[in-house]
Scaffold this motif. Structure first.
Motif, PDB file in Angstrom:
ATOM      1  N   MET A  75       0.512   0.712   9.276  1.00  0.00           N
ATOM      2  CA  MET A  75      -0.907  -0.078   8.433  1.00  0.00           C
ATOM      3  C   MET A  75      -1.387   0.220   6.837  1.00  0.00           C
ATOM      4  N   GLU A  76      -1.263   0.918   7.293  1.00  0.00           N
ATOM      5  CA  GLU A  76      -1.842   2.187   5.945  1.00  0.00           C
ATOM      6  C   GLU A  76      -1.141   1.595   5.110  1.00  0.00           C
ATOM      7  N   ILE A  77       0.522   1.930   5.296  1.00  0.00           N
ATOM      8  CA  ILE A  77       0.974   1.017   4.072  1.00  0.00           C
ATOM      9  C   ILE A  77       0.556  -0.451   3.842  1.00  0.00           C
ATOM     10  N   LEU A  78       0.658  -1.410   4.150  1.00  0.00           N
ATOM     11  CA  LEU A  78      -0.119  -2.180   4.412  1.00  0.00           C
ATOM     12  C   LEU A  78      -1.427  -3.008   3.556  1.00  0.00           C
ATOM     13  N   LEU A  79      -2.800  -1.621   3.545  1.00  0.00           N
ATOM     14  CA  LEU A  79      -3.465  -2.123   4.293  1.00  0.00           C
ATOM     15  C   LEU A  79      -3.741  -2.985   1.908  1.00  0.00           C
TER      16      LEU A  79
END
Length: 209
Positions: A75-79
């Protein structure tokens, strides 16, 4: 290898041509050391970020991984870049048993900038407590530029009146946050030995060597 050496190896792979680095990075993504696996996940994304397949892979990890740390990492990579690709994951993860998963999901919703996200988070307020309740409230403030605290009924009443014609403000730039075990580090009202605290119930354990 120690953590520093392993992390350096992952970063070195990320600088190699994709055809040479992709398989080693996929292998590292399955490592038992979840910090290393998360590093490899991020490196793989940087290497192949223009390929829709890697975005789809990360969205699947965010949605279904049994390792909550990898859900957080994905999630952190894509947010910021591809939050819309993982909306199903966000809707599931705000109900996850692990608070760091819920925290990052609320942050990711703020990058979607749509009324459906406001609807969804308002509905979640009555199910949250402690730190993640404050984070859900902060996500609503980020999305709407209004601050109605953590009261579900107040948010629901206000949003019901203004929803259809309300222009959501653009995403505001924030100061860069320090990493917190893979999850975004929220702002808290109190501190204890350098740690930020905003939960209703907190316990500290003394550890002696």
């Amino acid at each position: 290898a120690d953590d520093v050496t392993a992390a350096a190896a992952v970063q070195a792979l990320a600088r190699q041509p994709r055809e040479a680095a992709e398989e080693p990075l996929r292998e590292l993504r399955r490592d038992k050391d979840l910090h290393l696996a998360a590093e490899a996940l991020e490196a793989h994304y940087r290497l192949a970020k223009d390929d829709p397949a890697i975005t789809a892979e990360l969205a699947e990890i965010a949605l279904k991984s049994r390792k909550w740390q990898l859900r957080v990492a994905a999630m952190e990579i894509l947010l910021q870049r591809d939050a819309a690709a993982m909306r199903p994951a966000l809707e599931r993860n705000v109900a996850h048993e692990k608070a760091p998963v819920r925290s990052v999901a609320y942050e990711a919703f703020t990058w979607l900038r749509d009324r459906e996200s406001v609807d969804f988070i308002i509905a979640r307020l009555e199910h949250e407590e402690g730190r993640t309740l404050f984070e859900a409230s902060e996500a609503l403030t980020d999305l709407t530029d209004f601050h109605w605290g953590t009261n579900h009924e107040r948010w629901k009443s206000w949003w019901g009146k203004v929803r259809e014609g309300y222009p959501l403000p653009p995403k505001k730039a924030k100061a860069k946050k320090k990493k917190n075990s893979g999850a975004a580090a929220p702002r808290y009202a109190s501190r204890f030995y350098g740690l930020d605290i905003d939960s209703k119930r907190v316990a500290f354990e003394s550890i002696s060597r």
